[in-house]
Scaffold this active site. Structure first.
Site, PDB file in Angstrom:
ATOM      1  N   GLY A   4       7.201   1.906   1.343  1.00 51.57           N
ATOM      2  CA  GLY A   4       7.932   1.396   2.498  1.00 51.57           C
ATOM      3  C   GLY A   4       9.100   2.304   2.828  1.00 51.57           C
ATOM      4  O   GLY A   4       9.634   3.008   1.979  1.00 51.57           O
ATOM      5  N   HIS A  10       0.828  -1.208   0.000  1.00 51.77           N
ATOM      6  CA  HIS A  10       0.000   0.000   0.000  1.00 51.77           C
ATOM      7  C   HIS A  10       0.859   1.254   0.000  1.00 51.77           C
ATOM      8  O   HIS A  10       0.384   2.353   0.190  1.00 51.77           O
ATOM      9  CB  HIS A  10      -0.966   0.010   1.198  1.00 51.77           C
ATOM     10  CG  HIS A  10      -0.269   0.067   2.519  1.00 51.77           C
ATOM     11  ND1 HIS A  10       0.161  -1.060   3.161  1.00 51.77           N
ATOM     12  CD2 HIS A  10       0.081   1.115   3.284  1.00 51.77           C
ATOM     13  CE1 HIS A  10       0.744  -0.706   4.290  1.00 51.77           C
ATOM     14  NE2 HIS A  10       0.722   0.606   4.386  1.00 51.77           N
ATOM     15  N   GLY A  11       2.147   1.085  -0.212  1.00 51.47           N
ATOM     16  CA  GLY A  11       3.083   2.202  -0.287  1.00 51.47           C
ATOM     17  C   GLY A  11       4.472   1.682  -0.588  1.00 51.47           C
ATOM     18  O   GLY A  11       4.675   0.478  -0.734  1.00 51.47           O
ATOM     19  N   LYS A  63       0.547  15.469   8.569  1.00 50.27           N
ATOM     20  CA  LYS A  63       1.343  14.748   9.561  1.00 50.27           C
ATOM     21  C   LYS A  63       1.030  15.295  10.938  1.00 50.27           C
ATOM     22  O   LYS A  63       1.162  16.474  11.185  1.00 50.27           O
ATOM     23  CB  LYS A  63       2.828  14.895   9.259  1.00 50.27           C
ATOM     24  CG  LYS A  63       3.749  14.281  10.272  1.00 50.27           C
ATOM     25  CD  LYS A  63       3.620  12.787  10.274  1.00 50.27           C
ATOM     26  CE  LYS A  63       4.559  12.198  11.340  1.00 50.27           C
ATOM     27  NZ  LYS A  63       4.241  10.840  11.628  1.00 50.27           N
TER      28      LYS A  63
END
Length: 88
Positions: free
Chosen positions: A14, A11-12, A87
Site C-alpha cells: 500500500g 496484495h501489496g 511502469k
C-alpha cells in the site's frame, strides 16, 4: 480469514505517499539508481515516472505482512525479492 475478510488479504504494502507527492519530492534518476543497486531491472515509459513506484513511496511490506499474519488474515510462507519493475 473467511469470517474476517471473505478469504482475501492484501496484495501489496500500500502507498505511504501519493503519486503526486512522490513525483514532487523524489528524484526519478536517484530512484532508478537505487533500484538498480538492489539488483532490480527497471523499464519505464518516461524516466520521470520512476518516482511514482519508488520503494520510499510505499509502506514497509514486512510490517504489513506481519500485521496480516498476526491478525490471522493470511500466513507467512515465503519472502519474495523483486527482480523487475515495469511502469507505463
Amino acid at each position: 480469514a473467511m469470517d474476517k475478510t471473505f478469504g482475501s488479504t492484501c496484495h501489496g504494502a500500500g502507498r505511504a505517499m501519493s503519486r503526486t507527492k512522490a513525483m514532487r519530492t523524489l528524484d526519478s534518476h536517484a530512484v532508478l539508481q537505487d533500484v538498480a543497486d538492489r539488483g532490480c531491472i527497471t523499464r519505464v515509459a518516461k524516466k520521470g515516472l520512476a518516482a511514482e513506484e519508488a520503494p520510499a513511496s510505499y509502506k514497509d511490506v514486512s510490517e504489513v505482512v506481519e500485521t496480516c499474519h498476526v491478525a490471522g488474515i493470511s500466513r507467512k510462507c515465503v519472502r519474495l525479492k523483486p527482480i523487475i519493475c515495469i511502469k507505463g
